[in-house]
Design a protein around this motif. Sequence first.
Motif, PDB file in Angstrom:
ATOM      1  N   SER A 328       0.828  -1.203   0.000  1.00  0.00           N
ATOM      2  CA  SER A 328       0.000   0.000   0.000  1.00  0.00           C
ATOM      3  C   SER A 328       0.865   1.257   0.000  1.00  0.00           C
ATOM      4  O   SER A 328       0.564   2.232  -0.697  1.00  0.00           O
ATOM      5  N   ALA A 329       1.945   1.239   0.781  1.00  0.00           N
ATOM      6  CA  ALA A 329       2.832   2.406   0.838  1.00  0.00           C
ATOM      7  C   ALA A 329       3.485   2.664  -0.517  1.00  0.00           C
ATOM      8  O   ALA A 329       3.533   3.811  -0.993  1.00  0.00           O
ATOM      9  N   ILE A 330       3.961   1.602  -1.145  1.00  0.00           N
ATOM     10  CA  ILE A 330       4.604   1.767  -2.456  1.00  0.00           C
ATOM     11  C   ILE A 330       3.601   2.270  -3.491  1.00  0.00           C
ATOM     12  O   ILE A 330       3.876   3.203  -4.255  1.00  0.00           O
ATOM     13  N   ALA A 331       2.416   1.662  -3.499  1.00  0.00           N
ATOM     14  CA  ALA A 331       1.402   2.064  -4.475  1.00  0.00           C
ATOM     15  C   ALA A 331       0.918   3.488  -4.225  1.00  0.00           C
ATOM     16  O   ALA A 331       0.607   4.216  -5.181  1.00  0.00           O
ATOM     17  N   SER A 332       0.855   3.919  -2.966  1.00  0.00           N
ATOM     18  CA  SER A 332       0.430   5.287  -2.663  1.00  0.00           C
ATOM     19  C   SER A 332       1.418   6.300  -3.205  1.00  0.00           C
ATOM     20  O   SER A 332       1.026   7.339  -3.758  1.00  0.00           O
ATOM     21  N   LEU A 333       2.696   6.021  -3.056  1.00  0.00           N
ATOM     22  CA  LEU A 333       3.716   6.928  -3.590  1.00  0.00           C
ATOM     23  C   LEU A 333       3.621   7.012  -5.112  1.00  0.00           C
ATOM     24  O   LEU A 333       3.717   8.096  -5.697  1.00  0.00           O
ATOM     25  N   ILE A 334       3.431   5.863  -5.739  1.00  0.00           N
ATOM     26  CA  ILE A 334       3.269   5.841  -7.199  1.00  0.00           C
ATOM     27  C   ILE A 334       1.996   6.567  -7.601  1.00  0.00           C
ATOM     28  O   ILE A 334       1.976   7.361  -8.543  1.00  0.00           O
ATOM     29  N   GLY A 335       0.915   6.301  -6.873  1.00  0.00           N
ATOM     30  CA  GLY A 335      -0.358   6.922  -7.184  1.00  0.00           C
ATOM     31  C   GLY A 335      -0.326   8.430  -7.062  1.00  0.00           C
ATOM     32  O   GLY A 335      -0.939   9.144  -7.856  1.00  0.00           O
ATOM     33  N   GLY A 336       0.413   8.942  -6.066  1.00  0.00           N
ATOM     34  CA  GLY A 336       0.525  10.383  -5.907  1.00  0.00           C
ATOM     35  C   GLY A 336       1.182  11.058  -7.095  1.00  0.00           C
ATOM     36  O   GLY A 336       0.878  12.213  -7.412  1.00  0.00           O
ATOM     37  N   ARG A 337       2.063  10.345  -7.763  1.00  0.00           N
ATOM     38  CA  ARG A 337       2.753  10.909  -8.930  1.00  0.00           C
ATOM     39  C   ARG A 337       1.947  10.732 -10.220  1.00  0.00           C
ATOM     40  O   ARG A 337       2.115  11.505 -11.165  1.00  0.00           O
ATOM     41  N   LEU A 338       1.096   9.714 -10.271  1.00  0.00           N
ATOM     42  CA  LEU A 338       0.368   9.421 -11.504  1.00  0.00           C
ATOM     43  C   LEU A 338      -1.043  10.002 -11.549  1.00  0.00           C
ATOM     44  O   LEU A 338      -1.659  10.018 -12.611  1.00  0.00           O
ATOM     45  N   VAL A 339      -1.543  10.482 -10.406  1.00  0.00           N
ATOM     46  CA  VAL A 339      -2.931  10.925 -10.375  1.00  0.00           C
ATOM     47  C   VAL A 339      -3.177  12.105 -11.304  1.00  0.00           C
ATOM     48  O   VAL A 339      -4.258  12.233 -11.897  1.00  0.00           O
TER      49      VAL A 339
END
Length: 511
Positions: A328-339
């Motif tokens: 979840s932490a890794i995906a959240s960091l990625i998601g913050g950049r891709l949103v």
Amino acid sequence: MASSTPLNAASGRARWQAFAVCVAVAALTILDLSKVNVGLPSIEKSLGAGSSELQIIVSGYALAFGLALVPSGRLGDLYSRKVMFVVGLSAFTVASALCAIAPNIQILLIARILQGVAAGVQMPQVLGLVQQLFQGEERGRAFGMFGATIGVATAFGPTLGGLLIAVGGETDGWRLLFWMNVPLGILALVFALRLLPRTQPHQPGPRNLDLVGILLLGASVFSFMLPFVLTTGGPDDSPLRWFWLLGCAVCVVLFVAWERRYAAAGKSPAIHFSLFSLGSYRNGLLLATAYFAAIPAIFLLTTLFLQEGLGFPPVFAGMVSISFALTSAIASLIGGRLVGRYGRALVVLGLVIAFCGFVLVLLAAVLPPAGWSIWLMAAAMAVAGAGGGLVISPNQTLTLAEIPVTEGGVAGSMAQVGQRVGTAMGVAAASSIFFSTLYREGPGNADNVSVYHDGFRNAFFVTLGLILVALAIGVVDLVRRKRAVEEPEDDAGDSDTAPAVPTADPAGAEQ
């Protein structure tokens, strides 16, 4: 409105330092929503708590949390987010100490409610400060880190709780769950006083506080959440508790009428209903409510099933969620950049992955032998966490993208109210079905693992249904945004990657 530009005096380094303080305190607050779940059997043995008291420890915290959010967010917006942050953090630290030394269940319940109120005071200041300090792509990265931290705190809470109980013992180990907040709270308070910005943008005109509106909104939230808090699934549940929902309906009607009259008089109401005319905010809030109705309930069910059903110690029952926390932490960091590039489609993808992961968790719990279940559940949690990380932080960014900075605290607090209401509903619905299944099948059969399989399965269906509700809301919002892109003359700028911005506050946009 006053300018919403982030503080000119705050350098990039200073802003990120202030953000680190905010996120650390938010994580400490959210930890208490999940780590205490593991301590419920220990509290039951130590203080002789019944199912109703245990339900209040979990849902009562969420209830108090939700009641304090809007007035605290409004006060922070009108006067000082830093002052409200410090007040909330100080009260949270003191209340945690009271929980830790509670000699009986009655004192623990009172202290737990006070702890929830304190959490509700400080959380809207965190979201308001993030809105204040960052904008554009930088805000997306900030919410990505925020989501990663909250995801880790939510998922790692049961593991941390299990470790503390292992250290402190099954009888009094639960007290360490609250003691850990005291030194951490004091340390965070020192950094907050030094690093949080002293000034903030304000709306022009008088800074009136709509006390009547706040009281009516609080009564609405209270009367809606209370019957769910009182739902345990036991034979003593009174059907009369649902009459509180009629009181909620009356309070909501009075609240809406008062707010419209108050705004018509030229004053600033507790809630600007114009916020809900923003599709990004309205749909994001509903999606978060449904999602947070499912997730805390899933973690509670998992720890109860592994401890009481399969007989695993608290530390092992809590460790199942570590894989969720990491992915979840890794995906959240990625998601913050891709949103900013993919918008709501990213959230929809995350919900699909999360749903599939939790289906695997259910299958891993009820199909294989007990010795294999815990390992397979941990593996399935990794899949669910990868999806969950693409939900929380991107949805937070999209929800607040069009909100003026001067309204960041109250807008964020309403989103948090939705999450706390969702938590109370989801935990009550899932836990009541779990325990009612045990009550129905358990007599003379209490040691049979199949009884816990049935209880876990029946309750888990509720949480899966809630995730599907969140997915449906996400799909509706995605379609709305695509139509806005195709028909710009009908809804100019309301697209997935470039949300519309109120003309009075151009710096409040995400993009």
